[in-house]
Design an enzyme around this catalytic site. Structure first.
Site, PDB file in Angstrom:
ATOM      1  N   LYS A  89       0.810  -1.227   0.000  1.00  0.00           N
ATOM      2  CA  LYS A  89       0.000   0.000   0.000  1.00  0.00           C
ATOM      3  C   LYS A  89       0.841   1.273   0.000  1.00  0.00           C
ATOM      4  CE  LYS A  89      -4.427  -1.591   1.719  1.00  0.00           C
ATOM      5  NZ  LYS A  89      -4.243  -3.030   2.003  1.00  0.00           N
ATOM      6  N   GLU A 111      -9.920   7.085   3.548  1.00  0.00           N
ATOM      7  CA  GLU A 111     -10.847   6.167   4.206  1.00  0.00           C
ATOM      8  C   GLU A 111     -10.040   4.932   4.571  1.00  0.00           C
ATOM      9  OE1 GLU A 111     -10.309   6.070   0.973  1.00  0.00           O
ATOM     10  OE2 GLU A 111      -9.976   3.913   0.791  1.00  0.00           O
ATOM     11  N   SER A 377       1.709  -9.876  -0.965  1.00  0.00           N
ATOM     12  CA  SER A 377       1.312  -8.476  -0.796  1.00  0.00           C
ATOM     13  C   SER A 377       1.593  -7.894   0.581  1.00  0.00           C
ATOM     14  CB  SER A 377      -0.177  -8.313  -1.124  1.00  0.00           C
ATOM     15  OG  SER A 377      -0.972  -9.162  -0.316  1.00  0.00           O
TER      16      SER A 377
HETATM   17  C1  LIG Z   1      -5.097  -4.022   1.564  1.00  0.00           C
HETATM   18  C2  LIG Z   1      -4.424  -5.303   1.263  1.00  0.00           C
HETATM   19  C3  LIG Z   1      -4.821  -6.133   0.189  1.00  0.00           C
HETATM   20  C4  LIG Z   1      -6.008  -5.836  -0.673  1.00  0.00           C
HETATM   21  O1  LIG Z   1      -5.950  -4.640  -1.365  1.00  0.00           O
HETATM   22  P1  LIG Z   1      -5.707  -4.563  -2.946  1.00  0.00           P
HETATM   23  O2  LIG Z   1      -5.976  -3.158  -3.279  1.00  0.00           O
HETATM   24  O3  LIG Z   1      -6.662  -5.520  -3.594  1.00  0.00           O
HETATM   25  O4  LIG Z   1      -4.305  -4.959  -3.191  1.00  0.00           O
HETATM   26  C5  LIG Z   1      -4.083  -7.276  -0.077  1.00  0.00           C
HETATM   27  N1  LIG Z   1      -3.032  -7.631   0.694  1.00  0.00           N
HETATM   28  C6  LIG Z   1      -2.642  -6.878   1.746  1.00  0.00           C
HETATM   29  C7  LIG Z   1      -1.474  -7.323   2.551  1.00  0.00           C
HETATM   30  C8  LIG Z   1      -3.312  -5.699   2.071  1.00  0.00           C
HETATM   31  O5  LIG Z   1      -2.910  -4.968   3.119  1.00  0.00           O
END
Ligand SMILES: *Cc1c(COP(=O)(O)O)cnc(C)c1O
Length: 393
Positions: A89, A111, A377
């Site tokens: 993010k 948000e 992610s």
């Molecule tokens: C917020 C988040 C997501 C989902 O958000 P996307 O916008 O779909 O990437 C996925 N993995 C993690 C670790 C997150 O913090």
């Protein structure tokens, strides 16, 4: 087939800017300037420097040997979990804070649901010294106390959204209301590849550093830039959009999108938008949306807060409709097991969102030589309580 946004802000049938008239000047200001700002030399220099020195990029592309042996294919993990603040993010919030500065904005709003995007926004506001207000549902504030504390420590003000279900959707409504009331000095940092045009495209471009790095990292390791598959979990779709971006027009690269099936696609407790969604409008864009017969948004459910969203970004709706991407739905149980498996086999505890992307191997078979890149992610620290409860650790 075009998988990129067109001049009107559409990906095929999806996208656009469905906004109240009072928001038009704000969105139009951003739309008319974002590309020029982002591709200015000075901007690129500052963005790349911060990604390097502050975020810690490039994030490693790690060959997961034991996981690969277990599933009989070649699995590479793109380590976004190693970024500052623990997920992808921050790539987006760094980019948007630099855009906000160049637009002359002094005040940032955002948000947040689980608080991850709120923390990433509060972080970059502290970095550049801008005032930060984060809207968060009252229920989420109670559920996510550590992230609320983080935001406060970083100097942000957390404002509770008290209407409706007191969760993410209501926080978003409050943020939009704030933006309408403060059009001149405020920038709204949206946290995923969603919202009115140009947000999905802007967020995607900031996150596209993920696939840009994967290309040269694979070239370095294997002598070729393209894997056989790229895999990512999809909430709103920002880590996925970044992971796919530079492979969209490479037909030999398969795209796999993993969404949360929750307790099961047809249990009424799910967030499997590609299976359950129909065309609709949410948060300013036309996309696939889980809704009732008469168009009321259905409450989504997933054990992971980041995937608990009733829509997907318009790019992903288009990738689903054109079948450029293959969508796989993963239940809470299968995701939790995959999270435990990665921990034991590779010494990496993933975020529960990411665990969904790691759980595809029962449903999708790969060849021994296939190169499968999975976007890791985020890290699992924030989810420890969930893992503790689920596995009775
Ligand atoms: C917020 C988040 C997501 C989902 O958000 P996307 O916008 O779909 O990437 C996925 N993995 C993690 C670790 C997150 O913090």
């Amino acid at each position: 087939m075009n998988y990129h946004v067109d001049e009107k802000g559409y990906y095929g049938d999806f996208g656009g800017a469905y906004i109240p008239e009072m928001l038009y000047p704000n969105v139009e200001e951003l739309r008319s300037k974002y590309l020029e700002i982002m591709y200015e030399e000075e901007f690129q220099k500052e963005f790349n420097q911060l990604l390097k020195d502050y975020v810690g990029r490039p994030s490693p592309l790690y060959f997961a040997k034991r996981l690969s042996e277990k599933h009989g294919t070649q699995i590479y993990l793109k380590r976004e979990d190693l970024n500052h603040t623990g997920a992808h993010k921050i790539n987006n919030t760094i980019g948007q804070i630099l855009v906000a500065q160049r637009l002359g904005k002094h005040r940032i709003i955002a948000e947040t649901g689980a608080g991850q995007h709120g923390v990433a926004t509060a972080t970059v506001c502290a970095l550049v010294g801008l005032k930060c207000i984060v809207y968060m549902g009252e229920i989420d504030i109670k559920r996510q106390a550590p992230n609320v504390a983080r935001m406060k420590m970083l100097g942000a003000e957390v404002r509770p959204a008290m209407s409706g279900s007191k969760t993410l959707k209501d926080a978003t409504n409050e943020a939009i209301r704030d933006w309408i009331n403060n059009p001149v000095d405020t920038h709204y940092i949206i946290g995923s590849a969603i919202g009115p045009h140009p947000y999905p495209d802007m967020v995607t471009r900031f996150q596209s550093v993920i696939s840009e790095e994967i290309k040269w990292q694979l070239k370095e390791k294997l002598g070729k830039e393209n894997p056989d598959y790229v895999v990512a979990c999809v909430g709103g779709g920002s880590n996925a959009a970044g992971t796919y971006y530079h492979f969209l027009d490479e037909p030999e690269v398969g795209i796999i999108s993993v969404e949360a099936a929750g307790k099961g696609i047809n249990t009424g407790k799910s967030a499997a938008t590609s299976k359950l969604g129909r065309d609709g409008v949410i948060h300013g864009c036309k996309t696939l949306l889980m809704q009732t017969e008469d168009g009321q948004i259905t409450e989504p459910y997933s054990i992971s807060a980041g995937l608990d969203y009733p829509g997907v970004g318009p790019m992903h709706a288009h990738l689903a409709r054109t079948e450029r991407a293959e969508f796989i739905s993963v239940t809470d149980d299968d995701a939790m097991q995959a999270g435990l498996e990665l921990s034991k086999l590779e010494g990496i505890i993933p975020a529960i969102e990411t665990s969904h992307a790691l759980a595809i191997f029962d449903q999708k078979k790969f060849k021994k030589d296939d190169v499968v890149v999975i976007c890791l992610s985020g890290r699992g620290d924030k989810d420890l309580n969930n893992y503790i409860e689920y596995f009775d650790l």
